[in-house]
Design a protein around this motif. Structure first.
Motif: not given
Length: 375
Positions: A262-268, A273-276, A304-309
């Motif tokens: 689950y750590d790996r899944k969180e990293e992905r 959804y990382a912001l530029s 929207n990116k942050q909300e989805k994340f």
């Protein structure tokens, strides 16, 4: 006749002269040979050699004095043969025997590709002291308390040992602080982002391997687990305790694996959804002032990116908390979820039915409607 007599005398005189000459020559040679031998013998007493052409092509025969001198002298003559030969002088042999007798406890350091920890407690390059090495003989002799303390000590050592390896370097920090980053800087920073996850992964894998190792040491025999009345209560308690410990270690290994998963899944998810840099700037700008045109579109996209994340991360955390529980606890959690869902359904039905009844059987006041006039 007179001529013959005179010639006889001359011949005899010449013969005597020749004999005397040869005798002198022999005496000279004998004296020379004796002088040469004397010079060779007195060579050890530092006398000068006389030059002679005969001695150039003759082999020098060593006398006893010369042999004694060579053994006593420390200087040795250079020769190409002795370069590749092993020196086995008397002094070296004596020194070797002395070193063997005096330093029998000290082991000779030989070259080895993979060096093993012969000493149990050794110091690391950083100064961290290594705990005692886990061996089958030592592990079996230890109590349960001592075993747990040893495992904790190894965990603490791993945390300190691998912290420096997987921490951010000064160059990486400088790259991250740059305003205008080049392509190479961005690429290297992407690789450096995985360092914390790799650090956690290393610690968990080390812990799991240690648990597996100790499980092999604590393996029970079939005769111990077999039912029988001959086993005493003390031995039965030990067997049961070992079985519980083994089950606990298996469960710990499973939980560590799920945590890593689950750590790996969180990293992905974070990477996805990382912001530029531009989106981050416009988000910060939009909180303080009004935006127009393209900036407004970028601001909405980042929001929207942050909300989805956040929603996806909450779902993932719920799944993780469920997966980390035992099978029995998971069963109870499923039953509780069903019970709560049924209760909510029943309450919702009741609430809806009450509202409908109110609309049907309305009680009106007398001010709104006139009273009935009975006949």
């Amino acid at each position: 006749m007179q001529v013959t007599k005179k010639s006889k005398y001359t011949i005899l005189i010449s013969i005597f002269i020749l004999i005397s000459f040869f005798g002198c020559a022999q005496e000279d040679t004998v004296s020379n040979s004796y002088s040469d031998t004397l010079i060779i013998q007195n060579d050890s007493v530092k006398t000068r050699h006389k030059f002679s052409l005969k001695n150039l092509f003759k082999k020098k025969i060593k006398n006893e004095d010369e042999i004694n001198d060579t053994t006593s002298s420390d200087k040795t003559k250079f020769s190409f043969k002795n370069l590749f030969k092993r020196k086995n002088n008397q002094d070296s042999i004596v020194s070797a025997t002395d070193s063997v007798t005096n330093d029998s406890s000290i082991q000779k350091k030989r070259f080895s590709l993979f060096k093993k920890n012969k000493n149990d407690s050794t110091k690391d390059t950083e100064g961290n002291e290594k705990p005692q090495r886990i061996t089958p003989g030592l592990w079996v002799k230890m109590n349960a308390k001592e075993q747990d303390s040893l495992l904790r000590a190894w965990d603490d050592y791993d945390i300190k040992h691998y912290k420096k390896k997987y921490s951010y370097t000064s160059k990486e920090k400088e790259r991250d602080m740059k305003r205008d980053k080049s392509f190479t800087d961005k690429l290297l920073l992407k690789l450096a982002v995985n360092k914390p996850f790799r650090y956690r992964k290393k610690l968990i894998n080390k812990r799991n391997s240690r648990y597996r190792k100790t499980m092999i040491f604590d393996r029970l025999k079939k005769s111990d687990t077999a039912p029988g009345d001959t086993i005493s209560d003390k031995e039965r308690y030990k067997i049961v305790n070992k079985q519980f410990k083994r089950e606990g270690k298996r469960e710990a290994i499973r939980k560590n694996k799920t945590a890593l998963k689950y750590d790996r899944k969180e990293e992905r998810l974070r990477k996805r959804y990382a912001l530029s840099d531009n989106e981050r700037k416009t988000l910060n700008k939009g909180t303080a002032m009004r935006l127009k045109g393209d900036e407004r579109i970028i601001f909405n996209k980042a929001k929207n990116k942050q909300e989805k994340f956040s929603t996806k991360l909450l779902e993932l955390r719920r799944k993780r908390s469920f997966a980390l529980q035992n099978k029995e606890v998971q069963k109870k959690m499923k039953e509780d979820q069903k019970r709560i869902a049924q209760r909510d359904k029943a309450k919702a039905k009741k609430m809806n039915s009450k509202k409908r009844d109110k609309n049907k059987n309305k009680k009106y006041d007398s001010s709104e409607y006139p009273k009935r006039w009975f006949k």
